[in-house]
Motif scaffolding. Structure first.
Motif, PDB file in Angstrom:
ATOM      1  N   LYS A  51       2.437 -13.533 -23.781  1.00  0.00           N
ATOM      2  CA  LYS A  51       1.984 -14.927 -23.633  1.00  0.00           C
ATOM      3  C   LYS A  51       1.688 -15.181 -22.155  1.00  0.00           C
ATOM      4  O   LYS A  51       2.412 -15.888 -21.454  1.00  0.00           O
ATOM      5  CB  LYS A  51       3.045 -15.881 -24.168  1.00  0.00           C
ATOM      6  CG  LYS A  51       3.345 -15.674 -25.647  1.00  0.00           C
ATOM      7  CD  LYS A  51       4.495 -16.553 -26.126  1.00  0.00           C
ATOM      8  CE  LYS A  51       4.787 -16.323 -27.595  1.00  0.00           C
ATOM      9  NZ  LYS A  51       5.936 -17.127 -28.086  1.00  0.00           N
ATOM     10  N   PRO A 138      -4.741  -7.745 -25.918  1.00  0.00           N
ATOM     11  CA  PRO A 138      -4.712  -8.347 -27.251  1.00  0.00           C
ATOM     12  C   PRO A 138      -4.867  -7.250 -28.292  1.00  0.00           C
ATOM     13  O   PRO A 138      -5.557  -6.253 -28.049  1.00  0.00           O
ATOM     14  CB  PRO A 138      -5.925  -9.285 -27.236  1.00  0.00           C
ATOM     15  CG  PRO A 138      -6.839  -8.712 -26.217  1.00  0.00           C
ATOM     16  CD  PRO A 138      -5.967  -8.088 -25.174  1.00  0.00           C
ATOM     17  N   LEU A 140      -4.782  -6.247 -32.809  1.00  0.00           N
ATOM     18  CA  LEU A 140      -4.738  -6.615 -34.211  1.00  0.00           C
ATOM     19  C   LEU A 140      -4.277  -5.413 -35.012  1.00  0.00           C
ATOM     20  O   LEU A 140      -4.104  -4.317 -34.466  1.00  0.00           O
ATOM     21  CB  LEU A 140      -6.138  -7.054 -34.671  1.00  0.00           C
ATOM     22  CG  LEU A 140      -6.728  -8.277 -33.951  1.00  0.00           C
ATOM     23  CD1 LEU A 140      -8.212  -8.417 -34.302  1.00  0.00           C
ATOM     24  CD2 LEU A 140      -5.971  -9.539 -34.325  1.00  0.00           C
ATOM     25  N   GLU A 150      -3.876 -10.400 -37.918  1.00  0.00           N
ATOM     26  CA  GLU A 150      -3.033 -10.618 -36.746  1.00  0.00           C
ATOM     27  C   GLU A 150      -1.686  -9.931 -36.939  1.00  0.00           C
ATOM     28  O   GLU A 150      -1.232  -9.742 -38.072  1.00  0.00           O
ATOM     29  CB  GLU A 150      -2.802 -12.110 -36.510  1.00  0.00           C
ATOM     30  CG  GLU A 150      -4.049 -12.892 -36.159  1.00  0.00           C
ATOM     31  CD  GLU A 150      -4.691 -13.544 -37.382  1.00  0.00           C
ATOM     32  OE1 GLU A 150      -4.394 -13.091 -38.514  1.00  0.00           O
ATOM     33  OE2 GLU A 150      -5.489 -14.473 -37.201  1.00  0.00           O
ATOM     34  N   ASP A 152       1.218 -11.086 -36.664  1.00  0.00           N
ATOM     35  CA  ASP A 152       2.170 -11.956 -37.340  1.00  0.00           C
ATOM     36  C   ASP A 152       1.737 -12.354 -38.745  1.00  0.00           C
ATOM     37  O   ASP A 152       2.421 -13.137 -39.408  1.00  0.00           O
ATOM     38  CB  ASP A 152       2.407 -13.223 -36.511  1.00  0.00           C
ATOM     39  CG  ASP A 152       3.156 -12.931 -35.222  1.00  0.00           C
ATOM     40  OD1 ASP A 152       3.941 -11.959 -35.205  1.00  0.00           O
ATOM     41  OD2 ASP A 152       2.959 -13.656 -34.233  1.00  0.00           O
ATOM     42  N   HIS A 153       0.624 -11.816 -39.194  1.00  0.00           N
ATOM     43  CA  HIS A 153       0.131 -12.143 -40.535  1.00  0.00           C
ATOM     44  C   HIS A 153       1.133 -11.650 -41.586  1.00  0.00           C
ATOM     45  O   HIS A 153       1.501 -10.476 -41.600  1.00  0.00           O
ATOM     46  CB  HIS A 153      -1.225 -11.466 -40.755  1.00  0.00           C
ATOM     47  CG  HIS A 153      -1.912 -11.885 -42.017  1.00  0.00           C
ATOM     48  ND1 HIS A 153      -1.506 -11.465 -43.266  1.00  0.00           N
ATOM     49  CD2 HIS A 153      -2.985 -12.683 -42.231  1.00  0.00           C
ATOM     50  CE1 HIS A 153      -2.295 -11.969 -44.179  1.00  0.00           C
ATOM     51  NE2 HIS A 153      -3.200 -12.717 -43.579  1.00  0.00           N
ATOM     52  N   GLU A 182     -12.203 -15.416 -36.931  1.00  0.00           N
ATOM     53  CA  GLU A 182     -11.591 -15.748 -35.652  1.00  0.00           C
ATOM     54  C   GLU A 182     -10.093 -15.468 -35.717  1.00  0.00           C
ATOM     55  O   GLU A 182      -9.389 -15.979 -36.582  1.00  0.00           O
ATOM     56  CB  GLU A 182     -11.837 -17.216 -35.307  1.00  0.00           C
ATOM     57  CG  GLU A 182     -11.404 -17.573 -33.895  1.00  0.00           C
ATOM     58  CD  GLU A 182     -11.963 -18.905 -33.430  1.00  0.00           C
ATOM     59  OE1 GLU A 182     -11.157 -19.797 -33.135  1.00  0.00           O
ATOM     60  OE2 GLU A 182     -13.200 -19.040 -33.362  1.00  0.00           O
ATOM     61  N   PHE A 183      -9.625 -14.640 -34.789  1.00  0.00           N
ATOM     62  CA  PHE A 183      -8.219 -14.257 -34.717  1.00  0.00           C
ATOM     63  C   PHE A 183      -7.592 -14.863 -33.459  1.00  0.00           C
ATOM     64  O   PHE A 183      -7.922 -14.463 -32.347  1.00  0.00           O
ATOM     65  CB  PHE A 183      -8.068 -12.734 -34.642  1.00  0.00           C
ATOM     66  CG  PHE A 183      -8.668 -11.995 -35.799  1.00  0.00           C
ATOM     67  CD1 PHE A 183      -7.943 -11.736 -36.944  1.00  0.00           C
ATOM     68  CD2 PHE A 183      -9.980 -11.550 -35.738  1.00  0.00           C
ATOM     69  CE1 PHE A 183      -8.498 -11.037 -38.010  1.00  0.00           C
ATOM     70  CE2 PHE A 183     -10.549 -10.856 -36.790  1.00  0.00           C
ATOM     71  CZ  PHE A 183      -9.807 -10.603 -37.930  1.00  0.00           C
ATOM     72  N   ASN A 184      -6.712 -15.810 -33.632  1.00  0.00           N
ATOM     73  CA  ASN A 184      -6.009 -16.388 -32.481  1.00  0.00           C
ATOM     74  C   ASN A 184      -6.963 -16.778 -31.351  1.00  0.00           C
ATOM     75  O   ASN A 184      -6.700 -16.518 -30.176  1.00  0.00           O
ATOM     76  CB  ASN A 184      -4.956 -15.406 -31.948  1.00  0.00           C
ATOM     77  CG  ASN A 184      -3.862 -15.145 -32.958  1.00  0.00           C
ATOM     78  OD1 ASN A 184      -3.474 -16.030 -33.727  1.00  0.00           O
ATOM     79  ND2 ASN A 184      -3.339 -13.919 -32.976  1.00  0.00           N
ATOM     80  N   GLY A 185      -8.100 -17.360 -31.729  1.00  0.00           N
ATOM     81  CA  GLY A 185      -9.025 -17.846 -30.719  1.00  0.00           C
ATOM     82  C   GLY A 185     -10.094 -16.874 -30.269  1.00  0.00           C
ATOM     83  O   GLY A 185     -10.854 -17.167 -29.341  1.00  0.00           O
TER      84      GLY A 185
END
Length: 222
Positions: A51, A138, A140, A150, A152-153, A182-185
């Motif tokens: 983060k 980042p 996936l 993602e 956390d999916h 779109e994945f997390n923006g």
């Protein structure tokens, strides 16, 4: 800050870092103390969790509140490093393969749905989660059932091979995920370079699908 209060803050920070929920503990401590050194350690935890934007915000608070030049310099170095990583991340994406081994095969009383990065327990996912790349870029997950998702999916237990089993995700769906989802923006198609971490077999097939999207997929070895 006096030596006594500095010692007390360090002790409380250490206790938080050793607790079950270190970030939550430090955030509560910061609310109580508004201390710059606490903010710095919050920044470190957020940075390690990937983060980075949030980490920079706390580093800036730390830089403002810490009184000594040597600590301000330490914080500024971290800000520069994380900002450089963010710049680099805009161009590079990793996609990590699912694994046959899953948490349901190893433990009893597992919920029906588990976040993907915790559900896949094979060596590929273990090595990835321990890698420096996982903390910088980042990323996936490619699932033979769900496609590109993602970390956390939530997923449920399954046993499907991407190439040989009829229940696998379709090539058309993967192509749509690459171009439109779109994945997390962000979208996969927006990255200049996409690396795949997984088997050569899966890589060869995914590479062909990426080519249909006008993209090159690169194999990456940890």
């Amino acid at each position: 800050m006096t030596i006594k209060s500095w010692s007390k803050i360090n002790k409380m920070i250490k206790e938080c870092l050793q607790s079950e929920k270190p970030l939550e503990c430090l955030l509560n401590l910061f609310q109580e103390t508004k201390d710059g050194w606490v903010a710095f350690h919050i920044g470190n935890l957020l940075r390690d969790q990937g983060k980075k934007v949030e980490a920079i915000n706390y580093y800036k608070i730390a830089h403002e509140k810490l009184p000594l030049a040597k600590y301000k310099k330490l914080v500024k170095n971290e800000i520069d490093k994380v900002e450089a990583q963010l710049t680099q991340e805009k161009d590079v994406l990793f996609i990590v393969s699912c694994t046959k081994n899953k948490i349901w095969n190893e433990k009893e009383h597992v919920p029906k749905y588990v976040p993907a990065q915790k559900a896949y327990t094979g060596n590929i996912m273990k090595k990835w989660l321990e890698s420096k790349e996982a903390k910088i870029y980042p990323w996936l997950i490619f699932s033979s059932k769900y496609g590109i998702i993602e970390p956390d999916h939530p997923i449920r237990n399954y046993d499907i091979h991407f190439i040989y089993d009829p229940g696998a995700i379709s090539e058309k769906t993967i192509l749509r995920q690459i171009i439109y989802h779109e994945f997390n923006g962000f979208k996969v198609k927006d990255f200049k370079k996409v690396h795949f971490v997984g088997s050569q077999e899966y890589y060869r097939k995914l590479k062909l699908i990426f080519a249909k999207a006008g993209m090159e997929l690169y194999k990456y070895e940890l």
